[in-house]
Design a protein around this motif. Structure first.
Motif, PDB file in Angstrom:
ATOM      1  N   TYR A  67       0.801  -1.218   0.000  1.00 23.98           N
ATOM      2  CA  TYR A  67       0.000   0.000   0.000  1.00 23.98           C
ATOM      3  C   TYR A  67       0.839   1.276   0.000  1.00 23.98           C
ATOM      4  O   TYR A  67       0.510   2.238  -0.701  1.00 23.98           O
ATOM      5  CB  TYR A  67      -0.938   0.002   1.208  1.00 23.98           C
ATOM      6  N   LEU A  68       1.897   1.327   0.791  1.00 24.70           N
ATOM      7  CA  LEU A  68       2.635   2.575   0.970  1.00 24.70           C
ATOM      8  C   LEU A  68       3.757   2.725  -0.053  1.00 24.70           C
ATOM      9  O   LEU A  68       4.463   1.767  -0.361  1.00 24.70           O
ATOM     10  CB  LEU A  68       3.218   2.641   2.381  1.00 24.70           C
ATOM     11  N   VAL A  69       3.914   3.935  -0.533  1.00 22.39           N
ATOM     12  CA  VAL A  69       4.986   4.241  -1.481  1.00 22.39           C
ATOM     13  C   VAL A  69       6.340   4.034  -0.808  1.00 22.39           C
ATOM     14  O   VAL A  69       6.541   4.417   0.355  1.00 22.39           O
ATOM     15  CB  VAL A  69       4.853   5.692  -1.984  1.00 22.39           C
ATOM     16  N   TRP A  70       7.249   3.444  -1.528  1.00 23.33           N
ATOM     17  CA  TRP A  70       8.588   3.200  -1.002  1.00 23.33           C
ATOM     18  C   TRP A  70       9.314   4.519  -0.742  1.00 23.33           C
ATOM     19  O   TRP A  70       9.239   5.453  -1.534  1.00 23.33           O
ATOM     20  CB  TRP A  70       9.386   2.376  -2.009  1.00 23.33           C
ATOM     21  N   GLY A  71      10.004   4.607   0.410  1.00 26.42           N
ATOM     22  CA  GLY A  71      10.865   5.742   0.682  1.00 26.42           C
ATOM     23  C   GLY A  71      10.454   6.624   1.839  1.00 26.42           C
ATOM     24  O   GLY A  71      11.310   7.244   2.470  1.00 26.42           O
ATOM     25  N   HIS A  72       9.162   6.693   2.157  1.00 21.05           N
ATOM     26  CA  HIS A  72       8.735   7.597   3.229  1.00 21.05           C
ATOM     27  C   HIS A  72       8.645   6.886   4.576  1.00 21.05           C
ATOM     28  O   HIS A  72       8.783   7.523   5.621  1.00 21.05           O
ATOM     29  CB  HIS A  72       7.379   8.223   2.896  1.00 21.05           C
TER      30      HIS A  72
END
Length: 248
Positions: free
Chosen positions: A196-201
Motif C-alpha cells: 500500500y505505501l509508497v517506497w521511501g517515506h
C-alpha cells in the motif's frame, strides 16, 4: 541520529500498547451477546453514509482520490516484495492495475481520523476480507499527511479547524507507529504495508522473539538507521517487562 533516550521512548510506546493488549493480566467485564443487546449496537458511521468518496477526499484535504503516500498501482502477480527493486519496477509495467480504496474504506479512514483528532478511541470491526488492513495503514498514512500539512502550512484541513484554535492548537508529533499482531502475521503485515505505501517515506521495523539483550541491541541499531517514519511491528509474545530494561 536518534540517541538511546529517544529509542527508549519509542520502546515505551510499544510497552504501552502491549500493556493495553495483554488481556492475561487484566480483568474485563464480559459483554452479553444476546439478541436484545446486539440490537442496541450501531455501526458508528451513520452520519457518513451520505458522503461520496470525492467529499471525503476533500474533507481530508487530499489532492487525489487515493490515500496519502499510497501506491496508485499494484502488481497483480505479487511475485516480488513491493519495495524491492523488482517490485517497484512492476508497478510501472503495463500489467500493473489500479489500487484505489473502496467507499467503505474511505469511510473507515475518515472515522478513524475524526476520532484520532478528537482524542477518542475507535474499534474497526468489519468482517474478514473487507479491507481492514488497508484502512489501518490508510489511517497511519493520513496521520502523516495531517502532521506534515500542519508543519508546512500551520493549519489542518477545514474539517479539523477546531483543533487549531488558540486554545486547542496542537501539532501532531513525529512519532513511531506501532502495529501489534500474532508472530505468524508479521510477514503478511510487512507485505501489505509495502503493497500500500509508497517506497521511501516509511520504514518497517519488526520486533519479534524474546527481549534478550542481543535482540534489543539489534533492534536499536535498526531503529537508529531507519529512514523516514517508522512503523514498528511488535508481536503478542514480546514481554512488556523486558522492554523496560535499559538499552546498552
Amino acid at each position: 541520529m536518534p540517541g538511546a533516550h529517544e529509542h527508549e521512548e519509542a520502546l515505551a510506546q510499544v510497552v504501552e500498547y502491549l500493556h493495553s493488549a495483554n488481556a492475561e493480566d487484566r480483568d474485563f467485564d464480559l459483554v452479553s451477546l444476546s439478541g436484545e443487546s446486539l440490537a442496541d449496537w450501531r455501526e458508528g458511521v451513520e452520519a457518513y453514509k451520505v458522503l461520496t468518496t470525492e467529499q471525503m477526499q476533500l474533507m481530508l484535504g487530499l489532492p487525489s482520490p487515493f490515500f496519502p503516500f499510497f501506491n496508485q498501482k499494484q502488481d497483480p502477480a505479487g511475485i516480488h516484495l513491493p519495495w524491492s527493486e523488482e517490485g517497484r519496477a512492476a508497478l510501472h509495467s503495463d500489467e500493473a492495475t489500479e489500487l484505489a480504496p473502496f467507499w467503505h474504506q474511505w469511510v473507515g479512514v475518515l472515522k478513524i481520523t475524526d476520532n484520532m483528532m478528537a482524542h477518542k478511541n475507535v474499534l474497526l470491526m468489519d468482517q474478514v476480507g473487507v479491507g481492514k488492513t488497508m484502512q489501518a495503514i490508510g489511517a497511519i498514512a493520513t496521520y502523516e499527511w495531517l502532521r506534515l500539512t500542519f508543519k508546512q502550512k500551520g493549519r489542518y484541513p477545514d474539517r479539523f479547524g477546531k483543533f487549531q484554535s488558540h486554545t486547542l492548537c496542537y501539532a501532531l508529533p513525529a512519532a513511531d507507529h506501532v502495529v501489534i499482531c500474532p508472530p505468524n502475521l508479521v510477514e503478511q503485515w510487512t507485505v501489505e504495508i509495502q503493497r500500500y505505501l509508497v517506497w521511501g517515506h516509511f520504514s518497517i521495523l519488526p520486533y519479534q522473539g524474546s527481549c534478550t539483550k542481543t535482540n534489543r541491541v539489534a533492534f536499536q541499531q535498526a531503529w537508529q538507521q531507519a529512514k523516514g517514519t517508522r512503523i514498528i511491528l511488535a508481536t503478542y509474545n514480546v514481554s512488556p517487562r523486558h522492554l523496560f530494561t535499559r538499552m546498552c
